[in-house]
Write an enzyme that holds these catalytic residues in place. Sequence first.
Site, PDB file in Angstrom:
ATOM      1  N   LYS A   1      38.881  26.857  46.773  1.00 17.28           N
ATOM      2  CA  LYS A   1      38.660  28.229  46.292  1.00 17.28           C
ATOM      3  C   LYS A   1      39.605  29.185  47.008  1.00 17.28           C
ATOM      4  O   LYS A   1      39.415  29.527  48.177  1.00 17.28           O
ATOM      5  CB  LYS A   1      37.221  28.696  46.562  1.00 17.28           C
TER       6      LYS A   1
ATOM      7  N   GLY B   1      38.540  32.238  57.405  1.00 16.01           N
ATOM      8  CA  GLY B   1      38.218  33.620  57.046  1.00 16.01           C
ATOM      9  C   GLY B   1      37.452  34.286  58.172  1.00 16.01           C
ATOM     10  O   GLY B   1      37.611  33.938  59.348  1.00 16.01           O
ATOM     11  N   SER B   2      36.591  35.218  57.798  1.00 13.85           N
ATOM     12  CA  SER B   2      35.905  36.019  58.815  1.00 13.85           C
ATOM     13  C   SER B   2      34.797  35.228  59.496  1.00 13.85           C
ATOM     14  O   SER B   2      34.208  34.314  58.909  1.00 13.85           O
ATOM     15  CB  SER B   2      35.310  37.270  58.161  1.00 13.85           C
ATOM     16  N   THR B   3      34.483  35.634  60.711  1.00 10.07           N
ATOM     17  CA  THR B   3      33.390  34.996  61.458  1.00 10.07           C
ATOM     18  C   THR B   3      32.063  35.226  60.726  1.00 10.07           C
ATOM     19  O   THR B   3      31.210  34.333  60.669  1.00 10.07           O
ATOM     20  CB  THR B   3      33.366  35.545  62.898  1.00 10.07           C
ATOM     21  N   LEU B   4      31.927  36.401  60.121  1.00 13.04           N
ATOM     22  CA  LEU B   4      30.700  36.725  59.383  1.00 13.04           C
ATOM     23  C   LEU B   4      30.449  35.700  58.270  1.00 13.04           C
ATOM     24  O   LEU B   4      29.355  35.151  58.129  1.00 13.04           O
ATOM     25  CB  LEU B   4      30.855  38.125  58.781  1.00 13.04           C
ATOM     26  N   VAL B   5      31.485  35.444  57.478  1.00 13.52           N
ATOM     27  CA  VAL B   5      31.319  34.508  56.353  1.00 13.52           C
ATOM     28  C   VAL B   5      31.233  33.064  56.871  1.00 13.52           C
ATOM     29  O   VAL B   5      30.485  32.250  56.330  1.00 13.52           O
ATOM     30  CB  VAL B   5      32.449  34.688  55.318  1.00 13.52           C
TER      31      VAL B   5
ATOM     32  N   GLU C   1      37.758  28.047  60.625  1.00 15.77           N
ATOM     33  CA  GLU C   1      38.846  28.711  61.360  1.00 15.77           C
ATOM     34  C   GLU C   1      38.646  30.196  61.138  1.00 15.77           C
ATOM     35  O   GLU C   1      38.813  30.681  60.021  1.00 15.77           O
ATOM     36  CB  GLU C   1      40.191  28.205  60.824  1.00 15.77           C
TER      37      GLU C   1
ATOM     38  N   CYS D   1      45.218  35.844  62.000  1.00 17.65           N
ATOM     39  CA  CYS D   1      43.993  35.637  62.784  1.00 17.65           C
ATOM     40  C   CYS D   1      44.296  35.540  64.272  1.00 17.65           C
ATOM     41  O   CYS D   1      43.460  35.863  65.092  1.00 17.65           O
ATOM     42  CB  CYS D   1      43.237  34.413  62.296  1.00 17.65           C
TER      43      CYS D   1
ATOM     44  N   GLU E   1      37.964  42.685  65.675  1.00 22.31           N
ATOM     45  CA  GLU E   1      39.190  42.271  64.987  1.00 22.31           C
ATOM     46  C   GLU E   1      39.538  43.354  63.960  1.00 22.31           C
ATOM     47  O   GLU E   1      38.743  43.657  63.080  1.00 22.31           O
ATOM     48  CB  GLU E   1      38.951  40.936  64.267  1.00 22.31           C
TER      49      GLU E   1
HETATM   50  N1  LIG Z   1      40.738  33.895  60.238  1.00 27.15           N
HETATM   51  C1  LIG Z   1      41.481  34.375  59.274  1.00 27.15           C
HETATM   52  O1  LIG Z   1      42.562  33.870  58.987  1.00 27.15           O
HETATM   53  C2  LIG Z   1      40.962  35.520  58.460  1.00 27.15           C
HETATM   54  C3  LIG Z   1      40.110  36.462  58.990  1.00 27.15           C
HETATM   55  N2  LIG Z   1      39.680  37.494  58.211  1.00 27.15           N
HETATM   56  C4  LIG Z   1      38.821  38.513  58.831  1.00 27.15           C
HETATM   57  O2  LIG Z   1      37.790  38.837  57.936  1.00 27.15           O
HETATM   58  C5  LIG Z   1      37.768  40.231  57.654  1.00 27.15           C
HETATM   59  C6  LIG Z   1      37.283  40.455  56.269  1.00 27.15           C
HETATM   60  O3  LIG Z   1      38.161  39.899  55.309  1.00 27.15           O
HETATM   61  P1  LIG Z   1      37.519  39.254  53.999  1.00 27.15           P
HETATM   62  O4  LIG Z   1      38.498  39.154  52.907  1.00 27.15           O
HETATM   63  O5  LIG Z   1      36.267  40.003  53.671  1.00 27.15           O
HETATM   64  O6  LIG Z   1      37.246  37.779  54.540  1.00 27.15           O
HETATM   65  P2  LIG Z   1      36.212  36.747  54.020  1.00 27.15           P
HETATM   66  O7  LIG Z   1      35.815  35.896  55.146  1.00 27.15           O
HETATM   67  O8  LIG Z   1      35.165  37.461  53.221  1.00 27.15           O
HETATM   68  O9  LIG Z   1      37.070  35.917  52.938  1.00 27.15           O
HETATM   69  C7  LIG Z   1      37.631  34.664  53.131  1.00 27.15           C
HETATM   70  C8  LIG Z   1      37.240  33.736  51.987  1.00 27.15           C
HETATM   71  O10 LIG Z   1      35.836  33.531  51.999  1.00 27.15           O
HETATM   72  C9  LIG Z   1      35.279  33.777  50.718  1.00 27.15           C
HETATM   73  N3  LIG Z   1      33.898  34.209  50.861  1.00 27.15           N
HETATM   74  C10 LIG Z   1      33.426  35.482  51.022  1.00 27.15           C
HETATM   75  N4  LIG Z   1      32.064  35.470  51.098  1.00 27.15           N
HETATM   76  C11 LIG Z   1      31.678  34.174  51.005  1.00 27.15           C
HETATM   77  C12 LIG Z   1      30.409  33.519  51.028  1.00 27.15           C
HETATM   78  N5  LIG Z   1      29.269  34.193  51.161  1.00 27.15           N
HETATM   79  N6  LIG Z   1      30.384  32.171  50.926  1.00 27.15           N
HETATM   80  C13 LIG Z   1      31.521  31.467  50.806  1.00 27.15           C
HETATM   81  N7  LIG Z   1      32.746  32.024  50.751  1.00 27.15           N
HETATM   82  C14 LIG Z   1      32.837  33.369  50.861  1.00 27.15           C
HETATM   83  C15 LIG Z   1      36.227  34.798  50.117  1.00 27.15           C
HETATM   84  O11 LIG Z   1      36.093  34.852  48.712  1.00 27.15           O
HETATM   85  C16 LIG Z   1      37.578  34.268  50.579  1.00 27.15           C
HETATM   86  O12 LIG Z   1      37.994  33.206  49.760  1.00 27.15           O
HETATM   87  C17 LIG Z   1      39.183  40.683  57.929  1.00 27.15           C
HETATM   88  O13 LIG Z   1      39.240  42.029  58.220  1.00 27.15           O
HETATM   89  C18 LIG Z   1      39.533  39.826  59.094  1.00 27.15           C
HETATM   90  O14 LIG Z   1      38.999  40.413  60.248  1.00 27.15           O
HETATM   91  C19 LIG Z   1      40.037  37.591  56.905  1.00 27.15           C
HETATM   92  C20 LIG Z   1      40.873  36.684  56.327  1.00 27.15           C
HETATM   93  C21 LIG Z   1      41.437  35.604  57.082  1.00 27.15           C
HETATM   94  N1  BAL Z   2      44.713  31.358  59.519  1.00 23.52           N
HETATM   95  C1  BAL Z   2      45.889  30.697  59.910  1.00 23.52           C
HETATM   96  C2  BAL Z   2      46.978  31.442  60.525  1.00 23.52           C
HETATM   97  C3  BAL Z   2      46.670  32.812  60.969  1.00 23.52           C
HETATM   98  O1  BAL Z   2      46.003  33.592  60.282  1.00 23.52           O
HETATM   99  O2  BAL Z   2      47.150  33.169  62.008  1.00 23.52           O
END
Ligand SMILES: NC(=O)C1=CN([C@@H]2O[C@H](COP(=O)(O)OP(=O)(O)OC[C@H]3O[C@@H](n4cnc5c(N)ncnc54)[C@H](O)[C@@H]3O)[C@@H](O)[C@H]2O)C=CC1
Ligand code: BAL
Length: 503
Positions: free
Chosen positions: A194, A247-251, A270, A304, A401
């Site tokens: 996804k 993605g986010s720690t929350l999700v 991650e 990240c 973050e």
């Molecule tokens: N570690 C990383 O590489 C990333 C960290 N983030 C952090 O997260 C914050 C928010 O960004 P978002 O776009 O809201 O990230 P997110 O964590 O909501 O999105 C990442 C993925 O998770 C999916 N997702 C969202 N809710 C879900 C659920 N309940 N169950 C399963 N999948 C779900 C989204 O559709 C997307 O594909 C950013 O400001 C940043 O701090 C965001 C993106 C990447």
């Molecule tokens: N999530 C992989 C690489 C990065 O965001 O730094």
Amino acid sequence: MSTTTFTYQFESQTFTGNVSFPTGVFIDGKFSAGSKGTTIDVINPSTGKVVTSIAEGTPDDVNRAVKAAKRAFDESWGLKVPGSQRGKLLNKLADLFEQHSDELAALEALDNGKTFNWAKAADVAASIGVLRYYAGWADKIHGQVIETHEDNLAYTRHEPFGVVGQIIPWNFPVMMVSWKLGPALATGNTVILKPSEFTPLSALRVCSLINEAGFPPGVVNVVVGYGNTVGQAISEHLGIDKVAFTGSTLVGRKIMEAAAKSNLKNVTLELGGKSPNIVLNDADLDLAINWSVHGIFWNHGQTCCAGSRIYVQSGIYDEFLRRFTEKAKSLKLGDPFAKDSYQGPQVSQIQFDRIMGLVDAGKKEGATVHLGGERHGNEGYWIQPTIFTDTKPDMRIVQEEIFGPVAVVIKFEDEEDALRQANDTLYGLAAAVFTTNLTKGIQFAHKLQAGTAWVNCVNSLQPNVPFGGYKQSGVGRELGEYALQNYSNIKSVHVNLGQVIQF
Ligand SMILES: NC(=O)C1=CN([C@@H]2O[C@H](COP(=O)(O)OP(=O)(O)OC[C@H]3O[C@@H](n4cnc5c(N)ncnc54)[C@H](O)[C@@H]3O)[C@@H](O)[C@H]2O)C=CC1
Ligand code: BAL
């Protein structure tokens, strides 16, 4: 709605060409409309305008994808296919990425807003490297023969889980496709991927490349949809044996909860970071400044492992801040397709609002805006490179973050204190130290609580070196040999060679 074709004419300094490919939910090697027939608008973050609409995937589409992936696993993938064949197909996919690298980079620039030049040189190039790296592993996956006693042959097998779900974000769309598909396919799993609803174009382009490479239908299925529908359906699906998420720690927490409440599927995560970047008095200043600027402003801070908390020792603080600021000011914000742009827009209105909300919090809490702190331009989601000083450790901009082009620069006197502040975070993804004393650099690297520690560099990611988080930055490791463990079940086999049991 039936399958649609996305067609776009790029005309720019860095890429000119017509790009045209089918879109839809990609299940069993075919594109179709989502089960509800609804669509998701794809926005160009440079302008805030709609580029196209693509099919919205649904939980019913996830069910359909799981059936296809299960059938493919049983009939045409998994242990049915020799590793050498899986490797051959992954190498073919890497070749196709290479052949289409301009197109993939242009799609990244279009819906993510990152610059074409960086997308091509970093994201797409790294994706090719990762696919080739895991292609090489596909026929080298093996267990161990374990000595027990003369009458027993004991050995382990590394078997694929079966159907795995992969949920990826918008900050490195195509690179996350490669990080996820590479190890999963090399080890023989089939996949439901996804992509983020904000940046689906490159992943949809990859679907046609998957077919062209010759992967059997159903081995890779791609369902673009929202997190709370498609993402949730993947996390709680009883037919999915493992879920990998970035993605986010929350999700990440929600995914782990859904996995626990459903079938206790294996989970790797991650997640976010608030990485410290420590610059000691004896650092090579030119080197430290260039890397520190890159550490926080590359990819518009949407990384990240971005070095967002910069701790600078008092002896060099003033000079560091002056030259770091000059360098940040010199970064060219502009059209992602222009030759000399370094920074493009943030990915979405939501991210723009989230970042500006944190910038406002920094101002209200009393930090000094040393540079930037405002939007750039009148349309799209652009934010000026921003530097805060005079912060306090408990301010939101120091703890949370931000995921934008916002650095906090913090003065310290004592090395032990820098280390304590650096580790004072719920995250632990990455950390960096700059010093010309390598012994000291290595001592810092060992004491920093992070999955990756950089000495005299930042953001260095290699296909064969593991990456992942301590603390709330994640579970498991991606990249390198370690990532193969994310996608393998280990079976122990005991064969009795003559032991008789007596009653
Ligand atoms: N570690 C990383 O590489 C990333 C960290 N983030 C952090 O997260 C914050 C928010 O960004 P978002 O776009 O809201 O990230 P997110 O964590 O909501 O999105 C990442 C993925 O998770 C999916 N997702 C969202 N809710 C879900 C659920 N309940 N169950 C399963 N999948 C779900 C989204 O559709 C997307 O594909 C950013 O400001 C940043 O701090 C965001 C993106 C990447
Ligand atoms: N999530 C992989 C690489 C990065 O965001 O730094």
